[in-house]
Scaffold this motif. Structure first.
Motif, mmCIF file in Angstrom:
data_model
loop_
_atom_site.group_PDB
_atom_site.id
_atom_site.type_symbol
_atom_site.label_atom_id
_atom_site.label_comp_id
_atom_site.label_asym_id
_atom_site.label_seq_id
_atom_site.Cartn_x
_atom_site.Cartn_y
_atom_site.Cartn_z
ATOM 1 N N VAL A 41 0.672 -1.109 0.135
ATOM 2 C CA VAL A 41 0.137 0.231 -0.342
ATOM 3 C C VAL A 41 0.466 0.800 -0.468
ATOM 4 N N ARG A 42 0.445 2.132 -0.402
ATOM 5 C CA ARG A 42 0.969 3.788 -0.559
ATOM 6 C C ARG A 42 1.483 4.195 0.844
ATOM 7 N N LYS A 43 2.941 4.574 1.322
ATOM 8 C CA LYS A 43 3.542 4.462 2.961
ATOM 9 C C LYS A 43 3.640 3.118 3.736
ATOM 10 N N GLY A 44 3.519 2.411 2.928
ATOM 11 C CA GLY A 44 3.141 1.238 3.780
ATOM 12 C C GLY A 44 4.540 0.712 3.681
ATOM 13 N N GLY A 45 5.575 1.023 2.846
ATOM 14 C CA GLY A 45 6.963 0.710 2.971
ATOM 15 C C GLY A 45 7.615 -0.227 2.289
ATOM 16 N N ASN A 116 -1.747 -10.985 -17.033
ATOM 17 C CA ASN A 116 -1.067 -12.408 -16.549
ATOM 18 C C ASN A 116 -1.615 -12.761 -15.360
ATOM 19 N N SER A 117 -2.584 -13.866 -15.597
ATOM 20 C CA SER A 117 -3.585 -14.382 -14.444
ATOM 21 C C SER A 117 -2.864 -14.899 -13.078
ATOM 22 N N SER A 118 -1.709 -16.024 -13.894
ATOM 23 C CA SER A 118 -1.196 -16.295 -12.456
ATOM 24 C C SER A 118 0.387 -14.882 -12.126
ATOM 25 N N ILE A 119 0.178 -14.259 -12.211
ATOM 26 C CA ILE A 119 1.143 -13.677 -11.935
ATOM 27 C C ILE A 119 1.037 -13.483 -10.514
ATOM 28 N N LYS A 120 2.069 -13.546 -9.459
ATOM 29 C CA LYS A 120 2.524 -13.210 -7.813
ATOM 30 C C LYS A 120 2.362 -11.687 -7.468
ATOM 31 N N LEU A 121 1.861 -11.719 -6.569
ATOM 32 C CA LEU A 121 1.168 -9.831 -6.337
ATOM 33 C C LEU A 121 1.795 -9.945 -4.350
ATOM 34 N N LEU A 122 2.509 -9.105 -4.332
ATOM 35 C CA LEU A 122 2.756 -8.527 -3.313
ATOM 36 C C LEU A 122 2.395 -7.499 -2.306
ATOM 37 N N LEU A 123 1.915 -7.730 -1.511
ATOM 38 C CA LEU A 123 1.368 -6.556 -1.157
ATOM 39 C C LEU A 123 1.742 -6.156 0.596
ATOM 40 N N ILE A 124 2.504 -4.998 0.875
ATOM 41 C CA ILE A 124 3.343 -4.792 2.252
ATOM 42 C C ILE A 124 1.763 -3.653 3.101
ATOM 43 N N VAL A 125 1.557 -4.577 3.798
ATOM 44 C CA VAL A 125 0.546 -3.582 5.044
ATOM 45 C C VAL A 125 1.464 -2.573 6.309
ATOM 46 N N ARG A 126 0.870 -1.898 6.530
ATOM 47 C CA ARG A 126 1.256 -0.843 7.907
ATOM 48 C C ARG A 126 0.175 -0.278 8.540
ATOM 49 N N ASP A 127 0.684 -0.586 10.001
ATOM 50 C CA ASP A 127 -1.209 0.051 10.752
ATOM 51 C C ASP A 127 -1.337 1.172 10.011
ATOM 52 N N PRO A 128 -2.879 0.873 10.003
ATOM 53 C CA PRO A 128 -3.919 2.123 8.821
ATOM 54 C C PRO A 128 -3.811 3.319 9.326
ATOM 55 N N ARG A 172 -7.203 4.985 1.526
ATOM 56 C CA ARG A 172 -6.183 4.501 1.413
ATOM 57 C C ARG A 172 -6.379 3.574 2.546
ATOM 58 N N SER A 173 -6.644 3.345 3.629
ATOM 59 C CA SER A 173 -6.160 3.083 5.046
ATOM 60 C C SER A 173 -7.054 1.387 5.081
ATOM 61 N N LEU A 174 -8.295 1.490 3.894
ATOM 62 C CA LEU A 174 -9.347 0.549 4.847
ATOM 63 C C LEU A 174 -9.068 -0.175 3.022
ATOM 64 N N TYR A 175 -8.001 -1.373 3.760
ATOM 65 C CA TYR A 175 -7.290 -2.723 3.193
ATOM 66 C C TYR A 175 -8.172 -3.187 2.813
ATOM 67 N N ILE A 193 1.445 -11.359 1.487
ATOM 68 C CA ILE A 193 1.465 -9.912 2.561
ATOM 69 C C ILE A 193 2.561 -9.930 3.514
ATOM 70 N N VAL A 194 3.650 -8.503 3.106
ATOM 71 C CA VAL A 194 4.303 -8.327 4.303
ATOM 72 C C VAL A 194 3.921 -6.998 5.125
ATOM 73 N N ASP A 195 4.260 -7.298 5.928
ATOM 74 C CA ASP A 195 3.697 -6.899 7.763
ATOM 75 C C ASP A 195 5.078 -5.676 6.786
ATOM 76 N N GLY A 196 4.634 -4.286 7.573
ATOM 77 C CA GLY A 196 5.342 -2.970 7.246
ATOM 78 C C GLY A 196 6.093 -2.647 8.071
ATOM 79 N N ASP A 197 4.988 -2.899 9.291
ATOM 80 C CA ASP A 197 5.612 -3.090 10.561
ATOM 81 C C ASP A 197 7.257 -3.337 10.986
ATOM 82 N N ARG A 198 6.546 -4.725 11.071
ATOM 83 C CA ARG A 198 7.691 -5.577 10.715
ATOM 84 C C ARG A 198 9.430 -5.545 9.697
ATOM 85 N N LEU A 199 9.001 -4.916 8.829
ATOM 86 C CA LEU A 199 10.434 -4.745 8.082
ATOM 87 C C LEU A 199 10.973 -3.607 8.410
#
Ligand SMILES: Nc1ncnc2c1ncn2[C@@H]1O[C@H](COP(=O)(O)OS(=O)(=O)O)[C@@H](OP(=O)(O)O)[C@H]1O
Length: 286
Positions: A41-45, A116-128, A172-175, A193-199
């Motif tokens: 997410v934006r500003k997620g890291g 590409n319907s089988s693409i791998k997606l990375l989503l990094i989230v952070r405390d909203p 934008r924080s309503l994940y 899903i990557v934990d942006g606070d842990r990153l």
């Protein structure tokens, strides 16, 4: 999308055709459509994640945000243009781009799926709630630089005693709301899903999980990181150089009135719980 219409290797071309269509496939580096995208997410890291993944020898990254699937004016330029934004890569390397604007875009999921319907997606989230403050801090900084007027966050965030749900930074924080749009096109297991606070505090742990998700051998090492006291964040040892993210990452946040913050957290709570049940995992937020 017809693969042979694009001037780029998608990674889905049947093995037997690769040498014929692309004589350089086995030897010279070429540009390839990404097999993985960091969608938000934006500003997620997202920048930190991309730069850290770039340490891996089997990964190459598009340096700039591409904004292909979220902006009509770029999408209309076609896949040749998209491909030209990608770095050169060897056949064994994965290409990754990051555009945090994709996650909140209504058009991006379908467009990516049609590529590409089988693409791998990375989503990094952070405390909203922290994400809202970070989002505000960036806009505040830009407005101050351009000598434009600005309001304190509290004034933007609360209208008539209620959280201002029209505020883009809140939306934008309503994940959960955004993820449900993606799950109309992709399976949940296509996401990691990557934990942006842990990153921020333990980058290696998060990166190991990404390596596993991408099916790559673990090649990012503790020696690739050092904590920079001045910056207050981990920086990288990358191919003989030291690299911290630029000044736009890790800016000090303004103090926010604690009652307003509580109100924001209370508003986000239901959305957070929704997101946790969608992804089958919880985060320590607010
Ligand atoms: N190692 C390291 N160094 C610097 N910054 C780091 C790092 N790891 C994560 N972060 C956090 O990344 C936040 C910015 O997120 P993004 O890169 O996704 O922002 S953007 O959407 O591309 O503008 C940024 O948010 P702010 O602290 O609000 O600036 C950082 O908290």
């Amino acid at each position: 999308l017809q693969e042979n219409q694009i001037n780029c290797i998608t990674g889905r071309i049947p093995l037997g055709q690769r040498g014929r269509l692309f004589p350089s496939f086995t030897s010279m580096p070429v540009r390839r459509i990404p097999q993985t995208i960091i969608v938000g997410v934006r500003k997620g890291g997202t920048r930190a994640l991309l730069e850290m993944l770039n340490i891996h020898p089997d990964i190459v990254v598009a340096k700039s945000e591409v904004h292909f699937f979220n902006l009509d004016e770029n999408y209309q330029k076609g896949f040749d243009w998209y491909c030209a934004q990608m770095p050169l890569s060897q056949p064994h390397q994965l290409t990754i781009e990051k555009t945090p604007g994709y996650f909140a875009s209504l058009k991006a999921p379908e467009r990516i799926h049609s590529m590409n319907s089988s693409i791998k997606l990375l989503l990094i989230v952070r405390d909203p709630a922290k994400r809202v403050i970070s989002d505000y801090t960036q806009v505040l900084h830009n407005r101050k630089e351009r000598h434009k007027p600005y309001q304190p966050l509290e004034e933007i965030l609360i209208h008539n005693g209620q959280v201002n749900t029209n505020y883009k930074a809140v939306q934008r924080s309503l994940y959960d709301v955004q993820l449900s749009n993606w799950l109309q096109f992709f399976q949940l297991n296509q996401f990691h899903i990557v934990d942006g606070d842990r990153l921020i505090v333990d980058p290696l742990l998060e990166l190991r999980k990404v390596e596993t998700f991408l099916g790559l051998p673990p090649r990012i090492e503790p020696s690739n990181f050092y904590f920079n006291q001045t910056k207050g964040f981990f920086c990288l040892h990358l191919r003989g150089h030291e690299k911290c993210l630029d000044h736009s990452k890790g800016r000090p946040h303004p103090m926010v009135n604690s009652t307003v913050l509580e109100q924001l957290c209370a508003y986000l709570e239901e959305h957070n719980q929704n997101f946790f049940s969608m992804v089958g995992r919880t985060f320590k937020w607010c």
